[in-house]
Design an enzyme around this catalytic site. Structure first.
Site, PDB file in Angstrom:
ATOM      1  N   TYR A 212       0.813  -1.220   0.000  1.00  0.00           N
ATOM      2  CA  TYR A 212       0.000   0.000   0.000  1.00  0.00           C
ATOM      3  C   TYR A 212       0.844   1.265   0.000  1.00  0.00           C
ATOM      4  CZ  TYR A 212      -4.243  -2.668   1.281  1.00  0.00           C
ATOM      5  OH  TYR A 212      -5.308  -3.517   1.292  1.00  0.00           O
ATOM      6  N   SER A 243      -2.314  -6.268  -6.970  1.00  0.00           N
ATOM      7  CA  SER A 243      -2.327  -5.262  -5.912  1.00  0.00           C
ATOM      8  C   SER A 243      -2.740  -5.871  -4.590  1.00  0.00           C
ATOM      9  CB  SER A 243      -3.311  -4.147  -6.277  1.00  0.00           C
ATOM     10  OG  SER A 243      -4.651  -4.607  -6.133  1.00  0.00           O
ATOM     11  N   ASP A 244      -2.436  -5.152  -3.516  1.00  0.00           N
ATOM     12  CA  ASP A 244      -3.038  -5.481  -2.238  1.00  0.00           C
ATOM     13  C   ASP A 244      -4.529  -5.182  -2.347  1.00  0.00           C
ATOM     14  OD1 ASP A 244      -3.383  -6.223   0.391  1.00  0.00           O
ATOM     15  OD2 ASP A 244      -1.703  -5.043   1.128  1.00  0.00           O
ATOM     16  N   TRP A 245      -5.299  -5.670  -1.386  1.00  0.00           N
ATOM     17  CA  TRP A 245      -6.749  -5.701  -1.523  1.00  0.00           C
ATOM     18  C   TRP A 245      -7.412  -4.492  -0.879  1.00  0.00           C
ATOM     19  CZ3 TRP A 245      -9.818 -10.121  -3.258  1.00  0.00           C
ATOM     20  CH2 TRP A 245      -9.029 -11.023  -4.006  1.00  0.00           C
TER      21      TRP A 245
END
Length: 711
Positions: A212, A243-245
């Site tokens: 992030y 990507s991160d969630w």
């Protein structure tokens, strides 16, 4: 439960990838670059990870199922899977083979539940123990992180489940992780924060999850230097990046930077990416390349033969798997102090007192995205009761009345005091407006939350720790019991380092079990009564003064990450830790001899040492190889870990241990020349039980000239 057959029958391996890309429309290709269905699944289940999440690469028209994702640092979060000790506990095993087996079990249970993409390899470096998600990584040392992470990833992919290494990169502060800008020099980035990721990538890991935070002003999810220049061009990574969630992407231009998939739903890809391509702001070749990476990864796992004929649901949390969870819990516990109290003797312990509210609390770690829901959890009290019998084990008090508990402890042959943290004090920070299923908090945790951080009016949990010591009421409990019972044993449950100065000198024995998983209570009983000897080693340094750690600010929006942390920082400042990195006692003693080391043809080196069990119990020793650098070209740590092994020996037995150090693990990064270099001069080869072992063995190996290794 869903089976894994749907993605094993995907046409990705049956059709030429270029032909698939040509067949797909632009809209279809961009749709493959995002997850879909997350919010629907989450709304229906009201719990994070109740089902596998569609995580990109799917195309219904062509029958491509795509990626089905589950988190997994402690186990597969889907269903009721085996819950292993947290990653930090497994880091304490210093056991690559054991971690490979853990990865294998995670993959088997993933396959049995329809998962083919597992986010289980978290190797963000522990820069400071206050980091809330410290429990999800292996420790403070980059070499150790890389070795353990590569083992977990390889074990997982052995069963054709795609392994994800995360969070790339410099993600080690929780509360402000969506905003934090980490400022870091090129040399520090290359030598401290990236080598473990590179080692895991070079071991074959097929996917990467971005972080992030920002690095030097640019979000990791759209950082071309990180995702393209370093990861792909320098390291040769051919898999895909996702990507991160939630809030992991901030622009459709992340695709140009090298981010192939936005999860969990298209916020910036989808229509915004489609518009950017149609208007010529982003070349369609970027989209085509992302789709090729996804399809190539699917092709790899579909064409590789499985080591098993099938993956039935009956394998999830089966006896073999839960047995492994117990073995890991036994091998991860670190014996911090023992003045002869341990192991306890069943023939003399007729009346055992157990204290502390965590003694009968189901405490496997935080309740965020890595939470696992096993079919059962053995608490410390349950494990001890099963070991001795209900007539010999009594829960006799907790921190709500420490003086009363202290007086009660007089009547017991020994007193076990269980202290530490829960999801209230550390873990993934879950604000009150985000629901990961934390609203199903049991009454026991709700009571703790009511008293933690003044959050009575808020269901928010987790986050970075506000203290490195135990809560005051737990310290009071320990001191009162230790004053009355000379056989007091403290058991620490926590995700990383806990300062112990207020009480450690008053107790005869202390053991850190971390978050020990579903079988933690059973393992604790076997450890305390000597069925197995403790063999864990600290994967971090425990200091005497909190200022000995680097600066940590849980509210920071900008932070400078320097070169020095952990044992390297302590040695540079000549600060003696309470417990050093690599430290841990056993129920036996060991000696080292016959150390020799030499250069090998590829530019690395090897070392040999003989380990002998000089005690009277069978136990495991963990010899560690450290290198002391010439340090003339640039200042380097006094010692750096570059090898470790585990040796199980009976009384009087000995074994020769061989260490192999690769050339890159000898090098430092010269930012002016943009290359790795091995210094000329004398390198100390040190074999020790910890980073501060005064009884280490040392030899020197001469490197006659400087060697450049390239990027």
């Amino acid at each position: 439960m869903p089976s894994d057959s749907h993605w094993r029958e995907s046409p990705a391996h049956a059709m030429d990838i270029d032909a698939i890309v040509t067949e797909l429309t632009l809209e279809e290709k961009i749709a493959m670059m995002s997850g879909s269905g997350f919010y629907r699944i989450h709304t229906e289940s009201k719990k994070w990870g109740a089902k596998p999440y569609p995580a990109g690469a799917a195309n219904e028209r062509l029958g491509i199922e795509g990626f089905k994702f589950s988190d997994g640092p402690r186990g597969v979060i889907v269903g009721h899977s085996t819950c292993f000790p947290c990653s930090m506990a497994r880091g304490a095993t210093f056991d690559r083979d054991l971690e490979w087996r853990v990865g294998e079990v995670m993959a088997i249970e993933a396959r049995a539940q329809g998962v083919n993409l597992l986010g289980q390899v978290c190797v963000n470096l522990l820069r400071h123990p206050a980091w809330g998600r410290a429990q999800e990584t292996y420790g403070e040392d980059s070499y150790h992180l890389g070795e353990m992470g590569a083992a977990l990833s390889s074990g997982t992919q052995h069963h054709n489940v795609i392994s994800t290494v995360k969070h790339f990169a410099l993600n080690s502060l929780e509360n402000t992780r969506f905003e934090l800008d980490v400022r870091v020099s090129e040399r520090t980035l290359r030598e401290v924060y990236l080598p473990h990721f590179r080692k895991i990538i070079e071991a074959g890991c097929l996917s990467v999850m971005s972080a992030y935070n920002k690095i030097n002003g640019t979000y990791c999810g759209q950082n071309a230097y990180l995702l393209t220049d370093i990861l792909r061009r320098e390291w040769g990574f051919e898999g895909f990046v996702h990507s991160d969630w939630v809030l992991g992407v901030y622009s459709p231009h992340g695709a140009e930077a090298g981010l192939d998939i936005e999860n969990p739903e298209p916020a910036w890809y989808g229509e915004k990416l489609l518009k950017a391509v149609r208007e010529g702001a982003i070349d369609e070749a970027v989209v085509n390349q992302a789709v090729r990476r996804m399809l190539q990864t699917l092709k790899v796992i579909e064409e590789t033969a499985d080591p098993r004929e099938s993956y039935p649901a009956s394998l999830v949390a089966c006896d073999v798997h839960t047995g492994l969870a117990c073995e890991v819990a036994e091998k991860s516990a670190v014996l911090l102090k023992n003045t002869g109290t341990l192991p306890l003797d069943r023939t003399t312990i007729q009346n055992l007192g157990v204290f502390g509210r965590l003694a009968n609390f189901e405490n496997t770690g935080d309740r965020g995205s890595s939470r696992v829901s096993p079919p059962y959890i053995v608490t410390p009290l349950e494990g001890l009761t099963a070991c001795l019998g209900s007539e010999q084990v009594t829960f006799a008090g907790d921190e709500s009345a420490p003086q009363v508990a202290g007086l009660a402890s007089r009547s017991f042959d020994a007193a076990i005091v269980v202290v530490g943290y829960t999801a209230a004090e550390e873990g993934e920070f879950i604000p009150q407006d985000i629901n990961l299923g934390q609203d199903d908090i049991p009454e026991s945790l709700a009571a703790i939350l009511d008293g933690a951080r003044g959050r009575n009016d808020s269901p928010a949990i987790g986050g970075d720790r506000t203290s490195l010591s135990l809560p005051a009421d737990q310290i009071d409990l320990i001191c009162n019991i230790a004053r009355e019972n000379p056989q007091t044993i403290v058991v620490i449950v926590a995700g990383s380092a806990v300062m112990v100065e207020e009480w450690i000198d008053d107790v005869p024995a202390a053991l850190q079990t971390f978050y020990a998983g579903m079988e933690g209570g059973a393992a604790l009983a076997r450890l305390l009564f000597g069925d197995v000897s403790p063999s864990g080693r600290l994967p971090f340094s425990v200091v005497r003064d909190a200022t000995d750690y680097p600066l940590f600010d849980g509210t920071a929006i900008t932070l400078d990450y320097g070169y020095w942390h952990g044992y390297a920082l302590l040695q540079r400042q000549d600060r003696e830790p309470r417990f050093p990195f690599g430290y841990g006692l056993t129920y036996s003693t060991f000696a080292y001899s016959d150390l020799r080391s030499q250069r090998v043809l590829d530019g690395g080196l090897e070392a040999f040492v003989t380990v002998v069990n000089t005690g009277n119990r069978r136990a495991i020793d963990t010899p560690q190889l450290y290198i002391g650098w010439p340090g003339k070209a640039a200042e380097r740590p006094r010692l750096s870990l570059r090898g470790f092994d585990r040796v199980e020996l009976g009384p009087g037995e000995s074994r020769q241990v061989r260490f192999r150090v690769e050339p890159r693990d000898l090098a430092w990064y010269d930012p002016e020349a943009s290359t790795w270099k091995i210094e000329s001069g004398s390198h100390k080869i040190v074999i020790a039980r910890s980073a501060n072992d005064p009884e280490n063995l040392c030899v020197e190996v001469e490197f006659e000239e400087e060697t450049c290794l390239g990027r």
